[in-house]
Design a protein around this motif. Structure first.
Motif, PDB file in Angstrom:
ATOM      1  N   UNK A 122     136.619  66.135  45.416  1.00  0.00           N
ATOM      2  CA  UNK A 122     136.797  67.388  46.194  1.00  0.00           C
ATOM      3  C   UNK A 122     135.804  68.464  45.796  1.00  0.00           C
ATOM      4  N   UNK A 123     135.153  69.031  46.753  1.00  0.00           N
ATOM      5  CA  UNK A 123     134.360  70.334  46.283  1.00  0.00           C
ATOM      6  C   UNK A 123     134.978  71.601  46.765  1.00  0.00           C
TER       7      UNK A 123
ATOM      8  N   UNK B 196     139.206  75.724  42.516  1.00  0.00           N
ATOM      9  CA  UNK B 196     139.488  74.347  41.950  1.00  0.00           C
ATOM     10  C   UNK B 196     140.928  74.282  41.145  1.00  0.00           C
ATOM     11  N   UNK B 197     141.383  75.541  40.856  1.00  0.00           N
ATOM     12  CA  UNK B 197     142.843  75.742  40.103  1.00  0.00           C
ATOM     13  C   UNK B 197     143.814  75.466  41.163  1.00  0.00           C
ATOM     14  N   UNK B 198     143.491  76.206  42.277  1.00  0.00           N
ATOM     15  CA  UNK B 198     144.818  76.155  43.422  1.00  0.00           C
ATOM     16  C   UNK B 198     144.785  74.813  44.102  1.00  0.00           C
ATOM     17  N   UNK B 199     143.732  74.239  44.223  1.00  0.00           N
ATOM     18  CA  UNK B 199     143.571  72.900  45.061  1.00  0.00           C
ATOM     19  C   UNK B 199     144.390  71.920  44.214  1.00  0.00           C
TER      20      UNK B 199
ATOM     21  N   UNK C  45     150.357  64.120  44.343  1.00  0.00           N
ATOM     22  CA  UNK C  45     148.963  63.406  44.141  1.00  0.00           C
ATOM     23  C   UNK C  45     148.550  63.764  42.599  1.00  0.00           C
ATOM     24  N   UNK C  46     148.222  62.592  41.938  1.00  0.00           N
ATOM     25  CA  UNK C  46     147.692  63.017  40.513  1.00  0.00           C
ATOM     26  C   UNK C  46     146.280  63.609  40.563  1.00  0.00           C
ATOM     27  N   UNK C  47     145.888  64.801  40.295  1.00  0.00           N
ATOM     28  CA  UNK C  47     144.592  65.146  40.433  1.00  0.00           C
ATOM     29  C   UNK C  47     144.253  66.094  39.176  1.00  0.00           C
ATOM     30  N   UNK C  48     142.997  66.019  38.998  1.00  0.00           N
ATOM     31  CA  UNK C  48     142.408  66.773  37.766  1.00  0.00           C
ATOM     32  C   UNK C  48     141.304  67.775  38.372  1.00  0.00           C
ATOM     33  N   UNK C  49     141.071  68.829  37.644  1.00  0.00           N
ATOM     34  CA  UNK C  49     139.968  69.766  38.254  1.00  0.00           C
ATOM     35  C   UNK C  49     139.024  70.048  36.955  1.00  0.00           C
ATOM     36  N   UNK C  50     137.684  69.998  37.391  1.00  0.00           N
ATOM     37  CA  UNK C  50     136.703  70.524  36.292  1.00  0.00           C
ATOM     38  C   UNK C  50     135.959  71.444  36.790  1.00  0.00           C
ATOM     39  N   UNK C  51     135.299  72.589  36.035  1.00  0.00           N
ATOM     40  CA  UNK C  51     134.494  73.635  36.258  1.00  0.00           C
ATOM     41  C   UNK C  51     133.841  74.068  35.023  1.00  0.00           C
ATOM     42  N   UNK C  52     133.064  74.970  35.377  1.00  0.00           N
ATOM     43  CA  UNK C  52     132.276  75.617  34.108  1.00  0.00           C
ATOM     44  C   UNK C  52     133.268  75.760  32.933  1.00  0.00           C
ATOM     45  N   UNK C  53     134.620  76.155  33.120  1.00  0.00           N
ATOM     46  CA  UNK C  53     135.352  76.571  32.197  1.00  0.00           C
ATOM     47  C   UNK C  53     135.846  75.504  31.504  1.00  0.00           C
TER      48      UNK C  53
ATOM     49  N   UNK D 156     143.592  59.413  41.085  1.00  0.00           N
ATOM     50  CA  UNK D 156     142.586  59.440  42.547  1.00  0.00           C
ATOM     51  C   UNK D 156     141.944  60.718  42.870  1.00  0.00           C
ATOM     52  N   UNK D 157     142.415  61.713  42.420  1.00  0.00           N
ATOM     53  CA  UNK D 157     141.545  63.005  42.859  1.00  0.00           C
ATOM     54  C   UNK D 157     141.109  63.915  41.796  1.00  0.00           C
ATOM     55  N   UNK D 158     139.683  64.157  42.044  1.00  0.00           N
ATOM     56  CA  UNK D 158     138.998  65.025  41.182  1.00  0.00           C
ATOM     57  C   UNK D 158     138.447  66.215  41.991  1.00  0.00           C
ATOM     58  N   UNK D 159     138.759  67.446  41.533  1.00  0.00           N
ATOM     59  CA  UNK D 159     138.404  68.491  42.186  1.00  0.00           C
ATOM     60  C   UNK D 159     137.373  69.341  41.358  1.00  0.00           C
TER      61      UNK D 159
END
Ligand SMILES: Nc1ncnc2c1ncn2[C@@H]1O[C@H](COP(=O)(O)OP(=O)(O)OP(=O)(O)O)[C@@H](O)[C@H]1O
Length: 585
Positions: free
Chosen positions: A307-308, A315-318, A327-335, A354-357
């Motif tokens: 997910x973009x 990223x955090x709210x999505x 849904x098992x999701x993780x987020x990555x950002x510059x933080x 299954x989901x990477x934001x």
């Protein structure tokens, strides 16, 4: 190109002398470079390709071999020293240049090193991996804390590190020891850091002793002539639709989801939306909820969805919204700390969740072939960024039939420069699409779940599904879409040719040859010279943009409007006097 042993021996002695002279002078002067650049003293090292290299070459795909052969022939036989190739994301550009570098002849003995330049850590590491895989050359990375000694055959350099204004890092390299500079993601090559590096190596001129080779999925020139300073020709192009048809890239199933968020209120710079403003309008609970529900409805069976998002808070709210809906999701950002980012990416590649934001991290160079769904929840005006985002899902992978793209088109109002799947295909983005299913998600929503601050929150969405990009083309094709991005009165006069009358200044004519658009200018007064303008492109849209800029630059704003604009007040007889056939001039 072949040389007899006799000639080869004589030339080698000659080149050694020249080389020594260069060593004493340290850096090649322009005149010496011109002498050295003569093909008769360029050594052919293609005979030195080892058995291991041959094995690797056999593994190349036909178009990859064709690209390498074309570029070498253009270099050796046509003396085009500074080339750029246009190949879609995931076509194996890194694989191509990893094989190309072994075959580039040295201009003179001692000049056998290659500098590979890129602007992101991922790209540097990917180049390292592929060059090691395809050759026995020694390689060093020169980037930030990774300081190269400078002895290796291949230096993979960060343009940020080597292109700094203080030149300490670059000065350990002697340009006379290099035979080539490779630029990955070459559409960035107009940046000042790249220019400084090219200038240091003497590669900023056509007559350079180096082979300068760039690759990009988006050799676009909205600024008209900018890339022309860096490269002399686009020597190879392959379209991403051809790559899908030939099954080198996986098929895209595209679903456009139109929400009624009005993007026309979001502030923009000349390049894209202003991120803070975009986030303010779009990072709202109702829209995030629509995204997750659409995923559950259409993509829940997919194994790896990327997910973009817009920014860190999006990223955090999505991510939270996905988790809230189970849904098992993780987020990555510059933080995200580098070691956590690495672990998340590893697990995502292993299909453990299954989901990477992400936002702005996994665009260029990310190689995760198992991605089988892309959610574009970050509208952009940049076709380059748009294509890079979609490209993450187009790589081939076992157990993957296609990639589903959920393209959130957040506006019923017309934003002509919004990048969407139709614009990627060179089509009119505002075209009315058929077979739309209306969904009114918010009607089902309990009152208390509604967001407290609603800023144009989407209440309705329209979903249109296409099982491949060719369906979109069938639905939206037509030349009238030029009017959406140009005010000038371009006319389509043949399958791939367009003309524009400049009245008393003559006509411009765009034609497509070997997948590349060229433009000629025919003067009106006698003798009616036809000159080829220094503008080429792989896409009609960027070609028209570049020509429009050329007109403004050449005739000034006022005259450009009078002579070319379809809104200008001038007699239509003039326009209709253009010969409407594709022959002749
Ligand atoms: N000849 C080949 N044989 C097997 N796999 C290949 C070949 N060429 C490319 N690939 C694979 O295709 C994928 C994309 O390759 P690569 O990263 O070089 O593409 P790219 O064009 O540089 O992509 P991007 O534009 O996204 O950076 C990689 O997984 C790579 O291993």
């Amino acid at each position: 190109m072949s040389y007899s042993n006799y000639a080869f021996g004589r030339l080698t002695r000659y080149t050694l002398k020249v080389h020594n002279a260069i060593k004493s002078a340290c850096v090649c002067s322009n005149s010496l470079q011109r002498i050295l650049n003569k093909r008769f003293i360029r050594l052919d090292i293609r005979n030195q390709v080892t058995q291991a290299d041959n094995l690797a070459l056999r593994e190349l795909r036909p178009y990859q071999k064709e690209c390498i052969e074309t570029c070498l022939s253009k270099f050796l036989d046509h003396k085009i020293n500074r080339q750029v190739v246009s190949l879609p994301v995931g076509s194996g550009k890194t694989v191509i240049f990893s094989n190309l570098i072994k075959q580039i002849p040295s201009p003179f003995p001692g000049a056998d090193k290659v500098l590979v330049l890129a602007h992101r850590e991922e790209l540097l590491d990917q180049a390292y991996k592929q060059i090691s895989k395809y050759s026995n050359l020694s390689i060093e990375i020169d980037q930030g804390g990774r300081i190269a000694k400078g002895n290796a055959n291949v230096i993979i350099g960060s343009m940020h590190t080597l292109g700094k204004t203080e030149t300490i890092r670059i000065e350990k390299y002697n340009p006379a020891h290099f035979k080539a500079i490779i630029i990955d993601e070459a559409h960035h090559a107009t940046a000042a850091s790249y220019r400084r590096i090219l200038e240091y190596f003497g590669a900023n001129k056509k007559e350079t002793h180096l082979f300068v080779w760039g690759c990009s999925a988006t050799v676009r020139r909205y600024d008209g002539l900018a890339l022309k300073d860096i490269f002399d020709e686009i020597t190879y192009h392959k379209d991403f639709l051809d790559m899908i048809q030939e099954k080198w890239l996986c098929n895209l199933r595209v679903t456009t989801i139109k929400t009624d968020v009005d993007l026309s209120k979001v502030k923009s710079s000349s390049e894209d939306f202003i991120m803070n403003d975009l986030s303010k309008y779009l990072n709202v609970e109702s829209r995030n909820d629509v995204i997750v529900r659409t995923y559950l409805e259409l993509a829940a069976q997919r194994t790896s969805t990327l997910v973009f998002g817009i920014d860190i808070s999006h990223v955090e709210s999505l991510t939270e919204m996905f988790r809230k809906r189970g849904v098992m999701a993780h987020g990555i950002s510059s933080k995200t700390k580098p070691h956590i980012r690495a672990t998340i990416l590893k697990e995502f590649k292993e299909r453990k969740f299954p989901v990477l934001v992400n936002c702005g991290i996994l665009t260029e160079g990310t190689d995760i072939p198992n991605i089988d769904c892309i959610i574009l929840s970050r509208p952009t005006k940049s076709p380059v960024l748009f294509q890079q985002m979609i490209g993450r899902g187009m790589r081939l992978s076992p157990e993957k039939d296609d990639c589903l793209v959920l393209d959130f088109i957040d506006s019923y109002s017309q934003i002509p420069d919004l990048a969407t799947t139709p614009t990627l295909l060179g089509l009119d983005p505002t075209v009315e699409l058929k077979d739309e299913n209306f969904c009114e998600y918010d009607k089902e929503k309990p009152e208390k779940e509604k967001p407290k601050i609603i800023i144009n929150a989407p209440t309705k969405i329209r979903i249109t599904e296409y099982s491949n990009p060719f369906e979109i083309i069938d639905e939206c094709s037509g030349a009238q879409h030029i009017q959406k991005f140009s005010d000038n009165a371009w006319l389509r006069i043949g399958e791939d040719s367009y003309v524009l009358s400049l009245q008393f200044y003559g006509t411009l004519k765009i034609v497509k040859e070997n997948e590349i658009y060229y433009v000629t200018h025919k003067k009106r007064e006698y003798p009616r010279h036809i000159t080829k303008l220094p503008i080429t492109s792989d896409s009609l849209e960027s070609m028209i943009h570049a020509c429009d800029k050329w007109i403004k630059a050449t005739y000034g704003l006022k005259y450009a409007h009078i002579v070319a604009s379809r809104f200008a007040k001038w007699p239509f007889e003039e326009r209709s006097s253009i010969k409407l056939d594709d022959k002749g001039d």
